[in-house]
Each structure stands twice: as structure tokens, then as C-alpha cells.
Write an enzyme that holds these catalytic residues in place. Structure first.
Site, PDB file in Angstrom:
ATOM      1  N   THR A  95     -55.494  -5.960 -14.404  1.00 36.92           N
ATOM      2  CA  THR A  95     -56.515  -4.917 -14.389  1.00 36.92           C
ATOM      3  C   THR A  95     -57.838  -5.496 -13.900  1.00 36.92           C
ATOM      4  O   THR A  95     -58.166  -6.638 -14.212  1.00 36.92           O
ATOM      5  CB  THR A  95     -56.703  -4.332 -15.804  1.00 36.92           C
ATOM      6  OG1 THR A  95     -55.437  -3.898 -16.286  1.00 36.92           O
ATOM      7  CG2 THR A  95     -57.674  -3.166 -15.794  1.00 36.92           C
TER       8      THR A  95
ATOM      9  N   ARG B 279     -44.976   5.203 -17.015  1.00 38.05           N
ATOM     10  CA  ARG B 279     -45.868   4.741 -18.098  1.00 38.05           C
ATOM     11  C   ARG B 279     -47.319   4.699 -17.596  1.00 38.05           C
ATOM     12  O   ARG B 279     -47.611   4.150 -16.549  1.00 38.05           O
ATOM     13  CB  ARG B 279     -45.429   3.354 -18.579  1.00 38.05           C
ATOM     14  CG  ARG B 279     -46.343   2.741 -19.660  1.00 38.05           C
ATOM     15  CD  ARG B 279     -47.415   1.860 -19.065  1.00 38.05           C
ATOM     16  NE  ARG B 279     -48.140   1.101 -20.092  1.00 38.05           N
ATOM     17  CZ  ARG B 279     -49.241   0.383 -19.843  1.00 38.05           C
ATOM     18  NH1 ARG B 279     -49.742   0.321 -18.638  1.00 38.05           N
ATOM     19  NH2 ARG B 279     -49.842  -0.288 -20.814  1.00 38.05           N
ATOM     20  N   VAL B 280     -48.210   5.282 -18.378  1.00 33.88           N
ATOM     21  CA  VAL B 280     -49.631   5.221 -18.059  1.00 33.88           C
ATOM     22  C   VAL B 280     -50.338   4.583 -19.247  1.00 33.88           C
ATOM     23  O   VAL B 280     -50.101   4.963 -20.397  1.00 33.88           O
ATOM     24  CB  VAL B 280     -50.199   6.631 -17.783  1.00 33.88           C
ATOM     25  CG1 VAL B 280     -51.714   6.576 -17.639  1.00 33.88           C
ATOM     26  CG2 VAL B 280     -49.561   7.216 -16.525  1.00 33.88           C
ATOM     27  N   GLY B 281     -51.193   3.628 -18.969  1.00 33.82           N
ATOM     28  CA  GLY B 281     -51.894   2.918 -20.043  1.00 33.82           C
ATOM     29  C   GLY B 281     -53.291   3.460 -20.275  1.00 33.82           C
ATOM     30  O   GLY B 281     -53.575   4.646 -20.032  1.00 33.82           O
ATOM     31  N   ASP B 282     -54.168   2.587 -20.710  1.00 31.32           N
ATOM     32  CA  ASP B 282     -55.524   2.991 -21.075  1.00 31.32           C
ATOM     33  C   ASP B 282     -56.420   3.282 -19.882  1.00 31.32           C
ATOM     34  O   ASP B 282     -57.362   4.074 -19.982  1.00 31.32           O
ATOM     35  CB  ASP B 282     -56.181   1.877 -21.896  1.00 31.32           C
ATOM     36  CG  ASP B 282     -56.313   0.593 -21.079  1.00 31.32           C
ATOM     37  OD1 ASP B 282     -55.265   0.025 -20.699  1.00 31.32           O
ATOM     38  OD2 ASP B 282     -57.444   0.171 -20.788  1.00 31.32           O
TER      39      ASP B 282
ATOM     40  N   THR C  80     -59.967  -4.241 -20.334  1.00 29.25           N
ATOM     41  CA  THR C  80     -58.708  -4.781 -19.811  1.00 29.25           C
ATOM     42  C   THR C  80     -57.916  -5.341 -20.986  1.00 29.25           C
ATOM     43  O   THR C  80     -58.496  -5.739 -21.990  1.00 29.25           O
ATOM     44  CB  THR C  80     -58.955  -5.882 -18.764  1.00 29.25           C
ATOM     45  OG1 THR C  80     -57.711  -6.507 -18.432  1.00 29.25           O
ATOM     46  CG2 THR C  80     -59.910  -6.943 -19.261  1.00 29.25           C
ATOM     47  N   GLY C  81     -56.615  -5.358 -20.850  1.00 29.84           N
ATOM     48  CA  GLY C  81     -55.794  -5.899 -21.938  1.00 29.84           C
ATOM     49  C   GLY C  81     -54.547  -5.071 -22.145  1.00 29.84           C
ATOM     50  O   GLY C  81     -54.076  -4.409 -21.215  1.00 29.84           O
TER      51      GLY C  81
ATOM     52  N   GLY D 233     -52.749  -2.083 -22.925  1.00 27.24           N
ATOM     53  CA  GLY D 233     -53.210  -0.701 -22.868  1.00 27.24           C
ATOM     54  C   GLY D 233     -52.897   0.130 -24.091  1.00 27.24           C
ATOM     55  O   GLY D 233     -53.726   0.932 -24.535  1.00 27.24           O
TER      56      GLY D 233
END
Lengths: 166, 140
Positions: free
Chosen positions: B1, B29-32, B52-53, B55
Site C-alpha cells: 500500500t 476482497r476489498v480492504g481498508d 497502511t497495514g 486491512g
């Protein structure tokens, strides 16, 4: 106030052999964003320029150089937000786009929506004249190697990416 | 990210974040990152954050907005970033990193993960680092 731009290239494990190049990459992105501010540009222009630079740098997990999903494809997400108006724009699970951050800005500027996903985001990109790129152009040998390594049933992709506690 | 935050000469703040996601993720899949308040947030009254990290952990604590909440309560950009990252680590065992600014131009680059590449440019000086405690500078 003092104009400033701050960038990150991702948290997690950064192999030593890549850390110097990664430093150069984030420094170049910060310089690019700062040049926008020095030229009288706004903070939104600065952050989009900085992130575009990072997306174009194959060392980082965004744009060209993105990690691959379980099927070996690229699916990318991006978000921008403007502190003056609280306007925001986002795209999720997009493919074939070189710079998702620029597409997310178009979502903010040209639609009344906050987030477009997958095929809908791609249709929007085409309607805005954003060129589509081949998936292959976004996939690096390094990304393909890590994908293969993590196909094994005992693999732990999150541990592989995030590393141990800092 | 990857991500960035900035303050311009008018005191306007902005945030941008972009990602390829997590290695070998499920399709769809969708993260943060594209979620307002998770992958980033910006408000001229408080500041701007890009995260970042991991999600799923970031989304559970709405990390970007949590940092700005701490700043609204009077914490500095650095203290608020550390507080929120510590909360994410203790509450959901999540690791990550953030870049944060306030409208006056105070900034922070903080992380709880092993490393995070970061750089900042202000007053013609470039600041950068990768490892915990590393803070190098050079003139622009």
C-alpha cells in the site's frame, strides 16, 4: 502554516535488498508532491501526484507491482479525500488501470458517488477517457514469485506480507 | 500500500491511498484502503491521515478517523498516531503504519509493523526512513 507532504510506501516486511530502492522511491514521491506545493498547487494535487509516482514504481504494492490475488490477477483499491469539503472518491477491485488514485479523484470530481467498484469503475474509467492497460503490464516477476510461494496450503500470506511485530 | 497526506499554503489538507491489497487474497476482497475513515481521512478542522497495514484490522478500528479523534481531543499528530496504532495492536492484534498531518503543518510517520518506508518534505528539507527510529534528512 508550513506546506508539507508526507508519503508512505507500505507497512510490513521490507527485505533488506529492497530497502534502499524503496527509500529512493518514497523520497522521489515526496519531492514530486512538494514540487506541486512549491508551485502553488493544492494539497489534493500534491497527494495525487505523490501517489501516482508510487503507483508507477514497481517496488510498491500499488499500480504496477501490486500483489496478486489467489487467481494470479491484480485487483486494486484507491481513495482520495479533500479536507476542505470532506469530498471523497474511491475505486475498489479495479483491473486494467495504471493509476487507480487518479481514477478515484475522477470519482470525487465527476460523480455524486463516493465509491465505484470492479466493472462499474472500469466502465466509468472508459467514459472518462482513462486508457485501459493490459493486466500483464501491472504484474512484476517479484509479484508472481510471491504469489507462487503463497499458493502452498501451509502458506501464511498475511505473515509473509506484514512480518513480525515491530 | 502507498499513500500521502499534504497541507498547502492555504491550510487545506488532503489524503490519498492506493493498494494492490493483501497477497493471494480471495477474488473480490476489498480492504481498508477505499473506505473513508479507514484507509484515509482528511478534514481541515483536524488534519489528514493515510494508513497502511492489515486491512481487516484497520477497518475494525477505523484507524484514520480514530487518529483524528485523538487529535480533536488535543493530542499531537505523533501522539495520536501512536495511540491509535497501539489500540489496534492491543484490541485486534493488528499491525500497520500511518502518515498524519495537522493543518498547521505538524506531521508524523509512525508504524507498529517491522518496517515502513516513509518520506516527508517541508521547508526544503527531505526527511525519510524505513526502520523503527530511523530518521534521515537531506536538503532538497
Amino acid at each position: 502554516m508550513l506546506p508539507v507532504v508526507v508519503v508512505h510506501g507500505g507497512a510490513g516486511h521490507c527485505p533488506k535488498e529492497r530497502s534502499e530502492s524503496a527509500k529512493k522511491g518514497v523520497c522521489a514521491a515526496a519531492r514530486a508532491g512538494y514540487e506541486v506545493l512549491r508551485g502553488g498547487g493544492g494539497s489534493m494535487d500534491a497527494v495525487v501526484e505523490a501517489v501516482t509516482q508510487l503507483e508507477n514504481n514497481s517496488l510498491f504494492n500499488a499500480g504496477c507491482g501490486s500483489v496478486l490475488n489467489i487467481k494470479g490477477d491484480v485487483e486494486m483499491d484507491a481513495l482520495v479525500m479533500d479536507g476542505q469539503t470532506l469530498a471523497s472518491g474511491a475505486v475498489a477491485a479495479v483491473r486494467n488501470i495504471a493509476n487507480p488514485v487518479q481514477l478515484s479523484r475522477l470519482v470525487m470530481d465527476k460523480t455524486s458517488h463516493v465509491c465505484l467498484t470492479a466493472g462499474g469503475a472500469q466502465q466509468f474509467a472508459e467514459s472518462m477517457g482513462v486508457p485501459l492497460v493490459q493486466q500483464e503490464s501491472l504484474i512484476t516477476d517479484y509479484a508472481r514469485m510471491r504469489w507462487r510461494q503463497n499458493l502452498a496450503p501451509e502458506a501464511n500470506p498475511v505473515e509473509c506480507q506484514m512480518g513480525k511485530m515491530g | 500500500t502507498v499513500g500521502a497526506v499534504a497541507v498547502d499554503v492555504h491550510g487545506n489538507v488532503a489524503s490519498a491511498t492506493s493498494t494492490g491489497g493483501i497477497l493471494n487474497k480471495m477474488e473480490g476482497r476489498v480492504g481498508d484502503t477505499p473506505c473513508v475513515g479507514c484507509g484515509g481521512y482528511a478534514d481541515n478542522r483536524v488534519g489528514a491521515v493515510s494508513t497502511t497495514g492489515y486491512g481487516e484490522a484497520i477497518m475494525k478500528v477505523t484507524l484514520a478517523r480514530l487518529i483524528l479523534f485523538h487529535m480533536e481531543q488535543g493530542q499531537s499528530a505523533e501522539a495520536a498516531s501512536d495511540s491509535a496504532l497501539a489500540y489496534m495492536k492491543s484490541r485486534v492484534e493488528g499491525l500497520g503504519g500511518v502518515v498524519t498531518v495537522d493543518p498547521q503543518g505538524h506531521w508524523a510517520a509512525r508504524f507498529s509493523s517491522a518496517q515502513m518506508c516513509w518520506a516527508a518534505a517541508q521547508e526544503d528539507v527531505l526527511h525519510y526512513g524505513v526502520y523503527a527510529g530511523e530518521h534521515l534528512t537531506e536538503n532538497i
